[in-house]
Design an enzyme around this catalytic site. Sequence first.
Site, PDB file in Angstrom:
ATOM      1  N   SER A  31       0.833  -1.214   0.000  1.00 23.13           N
ATOM      2  CA  SER A  31       0.000   0.000   0.000  1.00 23.13           C
ATOM      3  C   SER A  31       0.865   1.260   0.000  1.00 23.13           C
ATOM      4  O   SER A  31       0.343   2.367   0.080  1.00 23.13           O
ATOM      5  CB  SER A  31      -0.926   0.007   1.216  1.00 23.13           C
ATOM      6  OG  SER A  31      -0.178  -0.159   2.401  1.00 23.13           O
ATOM      7  N   ASN A 118      -2.250  -2.639  13.372  1.00 19.45           N
ATOM      8  CA  ASN A 118      -3.699  -2.397  13.310  1.00 19.45           C
ATOM      9  C   ASN A 118      -4.118  -1.137  14.074  1.00 19.45           C
ATOM     10  O   ASN A 118      -4.897  -0.332  13.570  1.00 19.45           O
ATOM     11  CB  ASN A 118      -4.463  -3.612  13.848  1.00 19.45           C
ATOM     12  CG  ASN A 118      -4.207  -4.851  13.014  1.00 19.45           C
ATOM     13  OD1 ASN A 118      -3.609  -4.758  11.938  1.00 19.45           O
ATOM     14  ND2 ASN A 118      -4.644  -6.004  13.493  1.00 19.45           N
ATOM     15  N   SER A 285     -12.827  26.555 -28.124  1.00 15.28           N
ATOM     16  CA  SER A 285     -12.979  25.331 -28.903  1.00 15.28           C
ATOM     17  C   SER A 285     -11.947  25.356 -30.019  1.00 15.28           C
ATOM     18  O   SER A 285     -11.653  26.420 -30.577  1.00 15.28           O
ATOM     19  CB  SER A 285     -14.385  25.278 -29.477  1.00 15.28           C
ATOM     20  OG  SER A 285     -14.398  24.468 -30.628  1.00 15.28           O
ATOM     21  N   LYS A 291     -16.618  29.946 -29.365  1.00 12.79           N
ATOM     22  CA  LYS A 291     -16.989  29.250 -28.126  1.00 12.79           C
ATOM     23  C   LYS A 291     -16.225  29.743 -26.901  1.00 12.79           C
ATOM     24  O   LYS A 291     -15.068  30.109 -26.963  1.00 12.79           O
ATOM     25  CB  LYS A 291     -16.733  27.733 -28.275  1.00 12.79           C
ATOM     26  CG  LYS A 291     -17.683  27.026 -29.206  1.00 12.79           C
ATOM     27  CD  LYS A 291     -19.097  26.857 -28.667  1.00 12.79           C
ATOM     28  CE  LYS A 291     -19.235  25.925 -27.505  1.00 12.79           C
ATOM     29  NZ  LYS A 291     -19.167  24.522 -27.862  1.00 12.79           N
ATOM     30  N   ASN A 293     -16.155  27.838 -23.338  1.00 15.08           N
ATOM     31  CA  ASN A 293     -16.714  26.689 -22.608  1.00 15.08           C
ATOM     32  C   ASN A 293     -16.450  26.782 -21.099  1.00 15.08           C
ATOM     33  O   ASN A 293     -15.335  27.109 -20.696  1.00 15.08           O
ATOM     34  CB  ASN A 293     -16.111  25.392 -23.152  1.00 15.08           C
ATOM     35  CG  ASN A 293     -16.491  25.174 -24.605  1.00 15.08           C
ATOM     36  OD1 ASN A 293     -17.568  25.582 -25.033  1.00 15.08           O
ATOM     37  ND2 ASN A 293     -15.606  24.561 -25.364  1.00 15.08           N
ATOM     38  N   GLU A 298     -17.908  22.489 -15.402  1.00 14.86           N
ATOM     39  CA  GLU A 298     -18.288  21.127 -15.812  1.00 14.86           C
ATOM     40  C   GLU A 298     -17.480  20.086 -15.043  1.00 14.86           C
ATOM     41  O   GLU A 298     -17.996  19.039 -14.638  1.00 14.86           O
ATOM     42  CB  GLU A 298     -18.055  20.949 -17.317  1.00 14.86           C
ATOM     43  CG  GLU A 298     -19.014  21.781 -18.162  1.00 14.86           C
ATOM     44  CD  GLU A 298     -18.569  21.810 -19.617  1.00 14.86           C
ATOM     45  OE1 GLU A 298     -19.158  21.085 -20.414  1.00 14.86           O
ATOM     46  OE2 GLU A 298     -17.634  22.563 -19.952  1.00 14.86           O
ATOM     47  N   TYR A 325      -9.740  -6.590  12.567  1.00 14.97           N
ATOM     48  CA  TYR A 325      -9.068  -6.102  11.355  1.00 14.97           C
ATOM     49  C   TYR A 325      -9.069  -7.133  10.239  1.00 14.97           C
ATOM     50  O   TYR A 325      -8.856  -8.312  10.464  1.00 14.97           O
ATOM     51  CB  TYR A 325      -7.612  -5.729  11.687  1.00 14.97           C
ATOM     52  CG  TYR A 325      -6.852  -5.215  10.476  1.00 14.97           C
ATOM     53  CD1 TYR A 325      -6.901  -3.873  10.118  1.00 14.97           C
ATOM     54  CD2 TYR A 325      -6.122  -6.081   9.664  1.00 14.97           C
ATOM     55  CE1 TYR A 325      -6.225  -3.407   8.997  1.00 14.97           C
ATOM     56  CE2 TYR A 325      -5.446  -5.618   8.533  1.00 14.97           C
ATOM     57  CZ  TYR A 325      -5.503  -4.278   8.212  1.00 14.97           C
ATOM     58  OH  TYR A 325      -4.845  -3.828   7.099  1.00 14.97           O
TER      59      TYR A 325
HETATM   60  N1  ARG Z   1      -1.045  -1.312   5.672  1.00  8.99           N
HETATM   61  C1  ARG Z   1      -1.994  -1.887   6.575  1.00  8.99           C
HETATM   62  C2  ARG Z   1      -3.320  -1.098   6.434  1.00  8.99           C
HETATM   63  O1  ARG Z   1      -3.306  -0.047   5.913  1.00  8.99           O
HETATM   64  C3  ARG Z   1      -1.518  -1.827   7.961  1.00  8.99           C
HETATM   65  C4  ARG Z   1      -2.131  -2.832   8.867  1.00  8.99           C
HETATM   66  C5  ARG Z   1      -1.663  -4.190   8.569  1.00  8.99           C
HETATM   67  N2  ARG Z   1      -2.060  -5.088   9.578  1.00  8.99           N
HETATM   68  C6  ARG Z   1      -1.983  -6.411   9.404  1.00  8.99           C
HETATM   69  N3  ARG Z   1      -2.403  -7.147  10.344  1.00  8.99           N
HETATM   70  N4  ARG Z   1      -1.533  -6.921   8.293  1.00  8.99           N
HETATM   71  O2  ARG Z   1      -4.358  -1.566   6.829  1.00  8.99           O
END
Ligand code: ARG
Length: 468
Positions: A31, A118, A285, A291, A293, A298, A325
Amino acid sequence: MKKKVLEKKNAMWGGRFSSQTTDIMEQINSSIDFDYRLANQDIQCSVAHVQMLCKQKIISNEVSDKIINGLKTIKKEIENGDFKYNVKLEDIHMNIESQLHELIGPDAGFIHTARSRNDQVATDFRIWVRDSIDILVSLISRNMREFLTIAENNYDTIMPGFTHLQTAQPITFGHHMLAYVEMLSRDKERFLDSRRRLNECPLGSAALAGTSFPIDRFMTSEELGFDKPMANSIDAVSDRDFAVDFVSSAAICSIHLSRFAEELVLWSSEQFQFVQISDSFSTGSSIMPQKRNPDAAELIRAKAGSISGALVSLLTMLKGLPLAYSKDLQEDKEAVFRVYDNLFLVLSVMAEMLKEITVNKKVLRESASSRFITATDLADYLVKDYNYSFRQAHKVVGNLVREAENLGCDLKDLDLEVFKQIEPEIHNQILEILTIDNSVKSKKSYGGTSPTQVKERIIEWQKRMMGE
Ligand code: ARG
């Protein structure tokens, strides 16, 4: 060979695993591409946690100082753009912790005592949302002030009011602008209300059960600016109501902006010509040289779709999740970040665009002079001065409108005799009743469109917004 495989295992949680993750797994699991945005909050949260561990004598002063100094260095590295994010380290929490290991060695390992990612991510994310609410709320206020300025300059500018987009009754342009001030103030309240609700601290809930270490959750909560620690560790790590609150407040706000954007699109068209959007917010345009716009308007209208879509994503993501979680929760950030970016952009653009809008008072007035726009005023007059019931008056005026339509003229152009056939007592005053100026002036009921009412509301708003 074996050694190589082991080295590739995740340094933070690889202990019980015998093989590395595949690239494709890394791709779905990681992530860092979006949660790098939590870096500051993560460091803030870790510093508070470590200070608390030290005060509670769970870790030594020496380790605590080392960790905190290391975190400060990382903060600088991030600010200077020197920090290297690594997809293999999954997320921002592990990227920072791993860099701490690089900087201070094995003592870095003490940072994760009595916490889990978590509660860490839940806390970071709450702080991030809280900071974002503060920024958005001040942007909403900026927009309110712009609407208010236009209202002030047009408290008695007459325009046609619409229902079903059909000409309904004359109103004042200032009154119409104040409608948006009201909407935006509710948006602000909604954000502030969700801010109040989110301001409880999950930190110290650990994975889900709390911890056996003698931590002081009240200390970290206070240090991080929360009102109190969350009372249930399971709820603390699995709750994302604050994200839903945030996104839904944003969705409603974006829809208000979109409704105005739609009005701007209509009003700036050749057919309406009620307002002119400045060159800086219009485009030409490539084929039609004439035009102009209203692209910015929009796009504000379109972004409301993306923001509402994120609300649906978030709700759908949450609906089947068992406590506590689950990794699904990692995806909440993408929705929230996207919403924030979009709303920040549309609020900024709208405020600037409002500053430069030209209101065509003359066109508005002419457009409000369209046929029969004051028909209701005539009906009201018959009720007030000639003791008609409103239903009766409505019918009579309806007949007069038909008569005028047949003759191809307006009510005010009908011969007085025509009125007299209906009500023998009727006299010249009727012409005055039928004017648009009289019509708006007469709507003096609280919250109505008369210039006096509009002025009063403007003054109230100016007072309310003083010092904001
Ligand atoms: N990157 C994870 C999230 O955004 C962090 C938590 C991960 N926890 C776990 N038990 N894998 O949720």
